[in-house]
Motif scaffolding. Structure first.
Motif, PDB file in Angstrom:
ATOM      1  N   ILE A  28       5.333  -7.442  12.382  1.00 24.88           N
ATOM      2  CA  ILE A  28       4.421  -6.459  11.788  1.00 24.88           C
ATOM      3  C   ILE A  28       3.613  -7.105  10.678  1.00 24.88           C
ATOM      4  O   ILE A  28       2.403  -6.887  10.558  1.00 24.88           O
ATOM      5  CB  ILE A  28       5.226  -5.251  11.257  1.00 24.88           C
ATOM      6  CG1 ILE A  28       5.812  -4.458  12.424  1.00 24.88           C
ATOM      7  CG2 ILE A  28       4.358  -4.352  10.404  1.00 24.88           C
ATOM      8  CD1 ILE A  28       6.817  -3.425  11.993  1.00 24.88           C
ATOM      9  N   GLU A  29       4.281  -7.931   9.874  1.00 29.85           N
ATOM     10  CA  GLU A  29       3.563  -8.578   8.779  1.00 29.85           C
ATOM     11  C   GLU A  29       2.432  -9.445   9.311  1.00 29.85           C
ATOM     12  O   GLU A  29       1.305  -9.397   8.822  1.00 29.85           O
ATOM     13  CB  GLU A  29       4.538  -9.430   7.967  1.00 29.85           C
ATOM     14  CG  GLU A  29       3.816 -10.376   7.012  1.00 29.85           C
ATOM     15  CD  GLU A  29       4.578 -10.639   5.757  1.00 29.85           C
ATOM     16  OE1 GLU A  29       5.807 -10.698   5.845  1.00 29.85           O
ATOM     17  OE2 GLU A  29       3.951 -10.778   4.706  1.00 29.85           O
ATOM     18  N   ARG A  30       2.733 -10.223  10.346  1.00 31.91           N
ATOM     19  CA  ARG A  30       1.680 -11.088  10.892  1.00 31.91           C
ATOM     20  C   ARG A  30       0.536 -10.259  11.458  1.00 31.91           C
ATOM     21  O   ARG A  30      -0.641 -10.611  11.301  1.00 31.91           O
ATOM     22  CB  ARG A  30       2.278 -11.997  11.975  1.00 31.91           C
ATOM     23  CG  ARG A  30       3.138 -13.086  11.365  1.00 31.91           C
ATOM     24  CD  ARG A  30       3.930 -13.821  12.387  1.00 31.91           C
ATOM     25  NE  ARG A  30       3.103 -14.694  13.219  1.00 31.91           N
ATOM     26  CZ  ARG A  30       3.613 -15.518  14.120  1.00 31.91           C
ATOM     27  NH1 ARG A  30       4.915 -15.582  14.293  1.00 31.91           N
ATOM     28  NH2 ARG A  30       2.829 -16.269  14.837  1.00 31.91           N
ATOM     29  N   LYS A  31       0.891  -9.160  12.136  1.00 34.77           N
ATOM     30  CA  LYS A  31      -0.146  -8.306  12.725  1.00 34.77           C
ATOM     31  C   LYS A  31      -1.003  -7.680  11.635  1.00 34.77           C
ATOM     32  O   LYS A  31      -2.244  -7.696  11.707  1.00 34.77           O
ATOM     33  CB  LYS A  31       0.520  -7.190  13.546  1.00 34.77           C
ATOM     34  CG  LYS A  31       0.780  -7.570  14.980  1.00 34.77           C
ATOM     35  CD  LYS A  31      -0.506  -7.647  15.761  1.00 34.77           C
ATOM     36  CE  LYS A  31      -0.235  -7.875  17.237  1.00 34.77           C
ATOM     37  NZ  LYS A  31      -1.422  -8.349  17.953  1.00 34.77           N
ATOM     38  N   VAL A  32      -0.356  -7.110  10.595  1.00 35.86           N
ATOM     39  CA  VAL A  32      -1.121  -6.420   9.553  1.00 35.86           C
ATOM     40  C   VAL A  32      -2.009  -7.406   8.813  1.00 35.86           C
ATOM     41  O   VAL A  32      -3.192  -7.145   8.582  1.00 35.86           O
ATOM     42  CB  VAL A  32      -0.161  -5.697   8.582  1.00 35.86           C
ATOM     43  CG1 VAL A  32      -0.910  -5.169   7.388  1.00 35.86           C
ATOM     44  CG2 VAL A  32       0.550  -4.573   9.292  1.00 35.86           C
ATOM     45  N   LEU A 211       6.968   0.062 -11.994  1.00 40.13           N
ATOM     46  CA  LEU A 211       7.611  -1.107 -12.604  1.00 40.13           C
ATOM     47  C   LEU A 211       8.632  -1.712 -11.649  1.00 40.13           C
ATOM     48  O   LEU A 211       8.724  -2.937 -11.494  1.00 40.13           O
ATOM     49  CB  LEU A 211       8.315  -0.706 -13.899  1.00 40.13           C
ATOM     50  CG  LEU A 211       7.438  -0.329 -15.079  1.00 40.13           C
ATOM     51  CD1 LEU A 211       8.282   0.248 -16.187  1.00 40.13           C
ATOM     52  CD2 LEU A 211       6.690  -1.535 -15.553  1.00 40.13           C
ATOM     53  N   PHE A 212       9.393  -0.834 -10.989  1.00 41.61           N
ATOM     54  CA  PHE A 212      10.409  -1.310 -10.059  1.00 41.61           C
ATOM     55  C   PHE A 212       9.764  -2.086  -8.916  1.00 41.61           C
ATOM     56  O   PHE A 212      10.244  -3.148  -8.521  1.00 41.61           O
ATOM     57  CB  PHE A 212      11.194  -0.116  -9.504  1.00 41.61           C
ATOM     58  CG  PHE A 212      12.224  -0.486  -8.486  1.00 41.61           C
ATOM     59  CD1 PHE A 212      13.470  -0.896  -8.884  1.00 41.61           C
ATOM     60  CD2 PHE A 212      11.944  -0.435  -7.132  1.00 41.61           C
ATOM     61  CE1 PHE A 212      14.426  -1.251  -7.955  1.00 41.61           C
ATOM     62  CE2 PHE A 212      12.887  -0.790  -6.202  1.00 41.61           C
ATOM     63  CZ  PHE A 212      14.135  -1.196  -6.620  1.00 41.61           C
ATOM     64  N   LEU A 213       8.652  -1.557  -8.404  1.00 47.96           N
ATOM     65  CA  LEU A 213       8.001  -2.254  -7.286  1.00 47.96           C
ATOM     66  C   LEU A 213       7.479  -3.615  -7.734  1.00 47.96           C
ATOM     67  O   LEU A 213       7.641  -4.613  -7.027  1.00 47.96           O
ATOM     68  CB  LEU A 213       6.857  -1.409  -6.732  1.00 47.96           C
ATOM     69  CG  LEU A 213       7.244  -0.341  -5.727  1.00 47.96           C
ATOM     70  CD1 LEU A 213       5.997   0.219  -5.077  1.00 47.96           C
ATOM     71  CD2 LEU A 213       8.164  -0.888  -4.650  1.00 47.96           C
ATOM     72  N   PHE A 351       4.836  -1.572   4.047  1.00 49.97           N
ATOM     73  CA  PHE A 351       3.418  -1.788   4.326  1.00 49.97           C
ATOM     74  C   PHE A 351       2.698  -2.185   3.048  1.00 49.97           C
ATOM     75  O   PHE A 351       1.824  -3.063   3.055  1.00 49.97           O
ATOM     76  CB  PHE A 351       2.805  -0.517   4.928  1.00 49.97           C
ATOM     77  CG  PHE A 351       1.336  -0.652   5.169  1.00 49.97           C
ATOM     78  CD1 PHE A 351       0.871  -1.407   6.225  1.00 49.97           C
ATOM     79  CD2 PHE A 351       0.421  -0.052   4.329  1.00 49.97           C
ATOM     80  CE1 PHE A 351      -0.475  -1.557   6.443  1.00 49.97           C
ATOM     81  CE2 PHE A 351      -0.930  -0.197   4.539  1.00 49.97           C
ATOM     82  CZ  PHE A 351      -1.372  -0.955   5.600  1.00 49.97           C
ATOM     83  N   ILE A 352       3.081  -1.550   1.903  1.00 47.19           N
ATOM     84  CA  ILE A 352       2.456  -1.921   0.636  1.00 47.19           C
ATOM     85  C   ILE A 352       2.743  -3.383   0.305  1.00 47.19           C
ATOM     86  O   ILE A 352       1.864  -4.116  -0.149  1.00 47.19           O
ATOM     87  CB  ILE A 352       2.939  -0.982  -0.486  1.00 47.19           C
ATOM     88  CG1 ILE A 352       2.377   0.417  -0.246  1.00 47.19           C
ATOM     89  CG2 ILE A 352       2.499  -1.485  -1.846  1.00 47.19           C
ATOM     90  CD1 ILE A 352       2.896   1.446  -1.197  1.00 47.19           C
ATOM     91  N   ARG A 357       0.185  -8.636  -0.088  1.00 49.28           N
ATOM     92  CA  ARG A 357       0.118 -10.040   0.284  1.00 49.28           C
ATOM     93  C   ARG A 357      -1.246 -10.382   0.858  1.00 49.28           C
ATOM     94  O   ARG A 357      -1.763 -11.477   0.640  1.00 49.28           O
ATOM     95  CB  ARG A 357       1.213 -10.364   1.299  1.00 49.28           C
ATOM     96  CG  ARG A 357       1.137 -11.800   1.719  1.00 49.28           C
ATOM     97  CD  ARG A 357       2.248 -12.223   2.600  1.00 49.28           C
ATOM     98  NE  ARG A 357       1.928 -13.548   3.133  1.00 49.28           N
ATOM     99  CZ  ARG A 357       2.670 -14.184   3.998  1.00 49.28           C
ATOM    100  NH1 ARG A 357       3.768 -13.644   4.449  1.00 49.28           N
ATOM    101  NH2 ARG A 357       2.319 -15.364   4.436  1.00 49.28           N
ATOM    102  N   GLY A 358      -1.814  -9.443   1.610  1.00 46.06           N
ATOM    103  CA  GLY A 358      -3.115  -9.707   2.202  1.00 46.06           C
ATOM    104  C   GLY A 358      -4.258  -9.577   1.215  1.00 46.06           C
ATOM    105  O   GLY A 358      -5.389  -9.957   1.531  1.00 46.06           O
TER     106      GLY A 358
END
Lengths: 396, 105, 166
Positions: A28-32, A211-213, A351-352, A357-358
């Motif tokens: 999924i990461e590569r696709k997104v 903050l946690f994220l 997803f976030i 990352r993107g």
């Protein structure tokens, strides 16, 4: 004996689902990322590259396990095991749903509920720095060593805002057991605002959540805080010298940590498996979403862009319709609905992670440390103080 | 008293004693400042085990509180001690305790 | 089951501690100490000290030992060389140590003759709530004093590790 058998079944189930989720999260990461950058992403293996994770696993397993001659062999081999074992440990205390009934047996959708569940998660994340630090040191390579040093400094620094951000909602929820944490977030204000930690009175924990994220990004070594493996400075950081399954272990550990942070955030801040809408309406949402997906699939199947779309899209549509029907069966609905909401919330957070990352560039190392100590930590402390004050002033 | 189901309290205390002795041994035997320092941490851990065991014996949390304080003091000690070790290494490029003896010569 | 768990964990702890003493490289010693701390954390759980077990992992294994490993990696100091005195310690130390250990064990056996058993789950007041209540009522003054100590330690560490030392 019954307990033992039940626990073994649950462990096998959780392990199978978790490891599959790890493999597919990477797909999924590569696709997104690919779609963010206007590329198709993995496409060759299976329809839309769906079998790509399988191909990757086969590639990594069959590759030669090469050990460079200049490394400290024992620690070099130990490090990836430590990393992946610790990353997979946390899942054992996290609940996925409420108490359910399967074939007359009552059981929780959780392996074990600790009274100190939150502390357990913190302890595992505190210890997980060893995998990376050891890998960096044992590789006997200056880039690996720098990666390991950076990572230990970064993880120890971000551990503080991470823990303090967790402490604030705990003041509202008044327990350390994940089961009770989720139970304390059940119900609605005025009949429509869910009582999740991020909305809960007297002080909605929205700041803690952010903050946690942020601290979670740093704890998992993700962009924009992936300095330990910054490839334009450090080749590949701490895993420069690793190949085949040992490299795959680090890779798995990174994704497992990412999933863990998302699940913990869901449980602590987003009400776990409690639906966002009151009443029976929320029970029809997954069906509606899946029917919509099926409709889109049939539309594209009717107007194929590519040769195989005529077959693949209708098949995907039929599968979606079957799943939509499954969510309406009264027998399995009480099991599937909590799981759906839990996975939906955690999936949104993941997803976030990928989206960031993107989108964002990498920090410079001094900026990273400055950010942790001069901004994130004071703000987390302030948030904790305000929460404590308001909880003390307006007791339940 | 369920003899088959449990461990004698003494065993915990003897384990604590063994660990403490190993800590002393490391403290005396090792020549590296960092390892000497870690031996002290081992001794503190051994004492913590005794505290928790006695806490179990008296069914009170006071032993836990003492352990907690020992941990906090150990953290403070590690911060200052490692800073001192870093400074010593910066000035003398060695971690051998025998080499840090300019006051004697 | 209790005895089995205790023996396994005690064996891990003792072997790791022994490894700490005999290894020449500081990294191996540091990781042995982490092993001791991990097995002690599980022993704390067996003794009903849940909060202390978690604190052991978070504070000791997760912060203090990471600091040690960080410093060892930063200085990249190799193995140590042993001096003459170490040889004396090796010859006379082991019998003396065994004697001392025997003495301590004898005192423990003599002082606790009742042979009380440790049963997992018999003591359940080691949770965070009980510790917190005790810490913020009966032990409030030591708690505050210790927080001042931590502040002093932070200042001391910063002053010592500063780049330019006047």
């Amino acid at each position: 004996m019954n307990f033992l058998l039940l626990t073994l079944i649950k462990v096998a189930l959780v392990a199978a689902v978790f490891l599959t989720a790890l493999a597919y999260l990477q797909w999924i990461e590569r696709k997104v990322l690919a779609h963010i950058q206007l590329r198709p992403g993995p496409y060759r293996v299976g329809p839309h590259g769906l079998l790509q994770p399988l191909a990757d696993v086969i590639k990594l397993v069959t590759k030669e396990g090469f050990i460079p001659s200049h490394v400290n062999k024992f620690f070099y081999v130990l490090a990836p095991f430590v990393a992946v074992a610790l990353a997979l440990t946390t899942i054992s205390v996290l609940p996925f749903g409420p108490e359910i009934q399967v074939f007359g047996i009552h059981t929780w959708m959780q392996l074990t509920d600790l009274k100190i569940g939150v502390l357990f998660v913190l302890a595992v994340s505190a210890v997980s720095v060893y995998g990376v630090a050891l890998a960096g040191w044992a590789s006997n390579n200056k880039y690996s060593l720098l990666g390991g040093l950076r990572s230990s400094a970064q993880m120890v620094s971000y551990e503080l805002p991470y823990a303090v951000a967790i402490a604030a909602p705990l003041l509202l929820l008044n327990t350390l057991s994940f089961r009770e944490i989720v139970n304390a977030q059940a119900g609605f204000y005025f009949g429509f605002i869910p009582r999740w930690s991020v909305f809960q009175l007297p002080f909605p924990q929205i700041f803690s959540f952010v903050l946690f994220l942020i601290a979670g990004f740093a704890e998992t070594n993700r962009i924009p805080f992936d300095l330990p493996e910054a490839e334009n400075e450090l080749v590949a950081g701490y895993h420069t010298e690793y190949s085949s399954m040992k490299f795959a272990a680090f890779f798995m550990a990174e994704y497992a940590n990412m999933i863990t942070v998302a699940l913990v955030a869901t449980l602590l801040f987003l009400g776990g498996w409690h639906p966002p809408l009151p009443g029976a309406i929320s029970n029809y949402i997954p069906t509606a979403v899946l029917v919509l997906v099926a409709a889109i699939c049939f539309y594209h199947g009717a107007q194929p862009y590519r040769k195989w779309d005529r077959f693949t899209f209708p098949i995907a549509g039929v599968i979606s319709l079957l799943l939509a029907g499954l969510f309406l069966v009264p027998l399995v609905q009480p099991i599937l609905m909590p799981l759906f909401w839990f996975v939906a919330k955690a999936g949104l957070l993941l997803f976030i992670f990928i989206w960031v990352r993107g989108t964002l560039p990498r920090f410079r190392y001094d900026q990273l440390m400055h950010f942790a100590w001069t901004f994130l930590f004071p703000v987390a402390i302030l948030n904790l103080l305000v929460t404590g004050l308001l909880v003390a002033l307006f007791p339940k | 008293m369920p003899a088959s189901n449990g461990v004698p309290l003494n065993w915990y205390l003897i384990l604590s004693a063994i660990l403490f002795c190993l800590g002393i041994a490391g403290f005396l035997y090792r020549r590296n400042v960092i390892t000497v320092f870690m031996s002290i941490e081992l001794m503190l851990n051994a004492v913590n085990l005794s505290f928790v065991t006695f806490s179990y014996q008296f069914k009170q949390v006071d032993g836990h509180i003492f352990t907690f304080f020992v941990m906090v003091v150990a953290a403070a000690e590690a911060a200052v001690g490692l800073a001192i070790i870093l400074t010593v290494f910066k000035n003398r490029q060695t971690l051998q305790v025998d080499d840090v003896n300019s006051l004697k010569n | 089951m209790d005895a089995f768990l205790f023996l396994v964990l005690a064996a891990i702890a003792v072997v790791s501690a022994l490894n700490l003493v005999v290894q020449t490289h500081p990294i191996s010693s540091a990781l042995s100490l982490v092993g001791v701390m991990g097995s002690l954390a599980v022993l704390y759980l067996l003794l009903g000290a849940e909060f202390i077990a978690a604190a052991q992992m978070i504070v000791y294994a997760g912060a203090i030992m990471v600091l040690f490993i960080f410093v060892i990696m930063l200085l990249n100091a190799g193995g140590e060389r042993l001096t003459r005195r170490s040889a004396y310690v090796k010859i006379f130390g082991v019998p003396l140590m065994a004697l001392f250990l025997g003495l301590v064990s004898f005192v423990i056996q003599a002082a606790l003759p009742r042979g009380e058993m440790v049963v997992f789950g018999a003591f359940t007041h080691g949770g965070p709530a009980d510790i917190g209540r005790s810490l913020f009522t009966q032990y409030l003054l030591p708690f505050e004093v210790v927080s001042v100590l931590i502040l002093i330690a932070i200042l001391g560490a910063i002053v010592l590790a500063r780049k330019e030392i006047d």
